[in-house]
Design a protein around this motif. Structure first.
Motif, PDB file in Angstrom:
ATOM      1  N   VAL A  85       0.852  -1.182   0.000  1.00  0.00           N
ATOM      2  CA  VAL A  85       0.000   0.000   0.000  1.00  0.00           C
ATOM      3  C   VAL A  85       0.893   1.239   0.000  1.00  0.00           C
ATOM      4  O   VAL A  85       2.026   1.202   0.492  1.00  0.00           O
ATOM      5  N   GLN A  86       0.379   2.315  -0.556  1.00  0.00           N
ATOM      6  CA  GLN A  86       1.136   3.567  -0.545  1.00  0.00           C
ATOM      7  C   GLN A  86       1.031   4.247   0.809  1.00  0.00           C
ATOM      8  O   GLN A  86       0.073   4.028   1.566  1.00  0.00           O
ATOM      9  N   SER A  87       2.006   5.078   1.089  1.00  0.00           N
ATOM     10  CA  SER A  87       1.991   5.850   2.326  1.00  0.00           C
ATOM     11  C   SER A  87       0.688   6.640   2.417  1.00  0.00           C
ATOM     12  O   SER A  87       0.236   7.243   1.442  1.00  0.00           O
TER      13      SER A  87
ATOM     14  N   ASN B 290      -4.714   2.603   9.517  1.00  0.00           N
ATOM     15  CA  ASN B 290      -4.927   3.789   8.689  1.00  0.00           C
ATOM     16  C   ASN B 290      -3.679   4.665   8.701  1.00  0.00           C
ATOM     17  O   ASN B 290      -2.818   4.530   9.570  1.00  0.00           O
ATOM     18  N   SER B 291      -3.616   5.577   7.756  1.00  0.00           N
ATOM     19  CA  SER B 291      -2.491   6.522   7.675  1.00  0.00           C
ATOM     20  C   SER B 291      -1.155   5.792   7.756  1.00  0.00           C
ATOM     21  O   SER B 291      -0.258   6.181   8.505  1.00  0.00           O
ATOM     22  N   LEU B 292      -1.036   4.755   6.973  1.00  0.00           N
ATOM     23  CA  LEU B 292       0.169   3.930   7.037  1.00  0.00           C
ATOM     24  C   LEU B 292       1.404   4.691   6.594  1.00  0.00           C
ATOM     25  O   LEU B 292       1.337   5.562   5.706  1.00  0.00           O
ATOM     26  N   LYS B 293       2.514   4.361   7.224  1.00  0.00           N
ATOM     27  CA  LYS B 293       3.796   5.000   6.955  1.00  0.00           C
ATOM     28  C   LYS B 293       4.804   3.934   6.518  1.00  0.00           C
ATOM     29  O   LYS B 293       4.652   2.759   6.866  1.00  0.00           O
ATOM     30  N   PRO B 294       5.835   4.331   5.792  1.00  0.00           N
ATOM     31  CA  PRO B 294       6.851   3.344   5.400  1.00  0.00           C
ATOM     32  C   PRO B 294       7.444   2.585   6.593  1.00  0.00           C
ATOM     33  O   PRO B 294       7.773   1.399   6.467  1.00  0.00           O
TER      34      PRO B 294
ATOM     35  N   THR C 100       3.689  -3.993   3.430  1.00  0.00           N
ATOM     36  CA  THR C 100       4.709  -3.144   2.830  1.00  0.00           C
ATOM     37  C   THR C 100       4.083  -1.809   2.470  1.00  0.00           C
ATOM     38  O   THR C 100       3.086  -1.764   1.745  1.00  0.00           O
ATOM     39  N   VAL C 101       4.660  -0.734   2.997  1.00  0.00           N
ATOM     40  CA  VAL C 101       4.155   0.611   2.737  1.00  0.00           C
ATOM     41  C   VAL C 101       5.206   1.362   1.929  1.00  0.00           C
ATOM     42  O   VAL C 101       6.338   1.557   2.396  1.00  0.00           O
ATOM     43  N   SER C 102       4.833   1.761   0.748  1.00  0.00           N
ATOM     44  CA  SER C 102       5.764   2.482  -0.112  1.00  0.00           C
ATOM     45  C   SER C 102       5.627   3.986   0.089  1.00  0.00           C
ATOM     46  O   SER C 102       4.547   4.490   0.379  1.00  0.00           O
ATOM     47  N   SER C 103       6.739   4.673  -0.086  1.00  0.00           N
ATOM     48  CA  SER C 103       6.738   6.131   0.132  1.00  0.00           C
ATOM     49  C   SER C 103       6.377   6.876  -1.142  1.00  0.00           C
ATOM     50  O   SER C 103       6.290   6.312  -2.215  1.00  0.00           O
TER      51      SER C 103
END
Length: 123
Positions: free
Chosen positions: A12-14, A84-88, A120-123
């Motif tokens: 998922v994206q940041s 929610n509001s996921l971060k790298p 996995t959170v992409s920036s």
């Protein structure tokens, strides 16, 4: 002994959201606390969130407070982690685990653990 299966991970994206599930088989969570933990490569496993046997006590790591929510279904067979509001820096393998009754933040005090799901959170 309860068997645990995690699901819901992914890429998922940041700023995005994911909902993880921890499903029990063999018994319900009715007398068990459930904890979510995560482990990034080269790092120790850390406590993320927990819910006690009754659902009346929930605890969160400071790094996820206000962003993650732990909950349990009424059948007491699945525990969820809404992220929610996921971060790298949230990137890790996420595990759920159980222990009798009450929450603790120490992963070594949990008895059962699932196989994990990758987030996995992409920036």
């Amino acid at each position: 002994q309860v068997q645990l299966v995690e699901s819901g991970g992914g890429l998922v994206q940041s700023g995005g959201s994911l909902r993880l599930s921890c499903a029990a088989s063999g018994r319900t969570f009715s007398t068990l606390a459930v904890g979510w933990f995560r482990q990034a490569p080269g790092k120790e496993r850390m406590f993320v969130a927990g819910i006690n046997w009754s659902g009346g006590d929930k605890q969160y790591a400071d790094s996820v407070k206000g962003r993650f929510t732990i909950s349990r279904d009424t059948a007491k067979t699945t525990v969820y982690l809404q992220m929610n509001s996921l971060k790298p820096e949230d990137t890790a393998v996420y595990y759920c685990a159980t222990r009798p009754m009450s929450i603790t933040t120490s992963p070594t005090l949990y008895n059962s653990r699932g196989q994990g799901t990758q987030v996995t959170v992409s920036s």
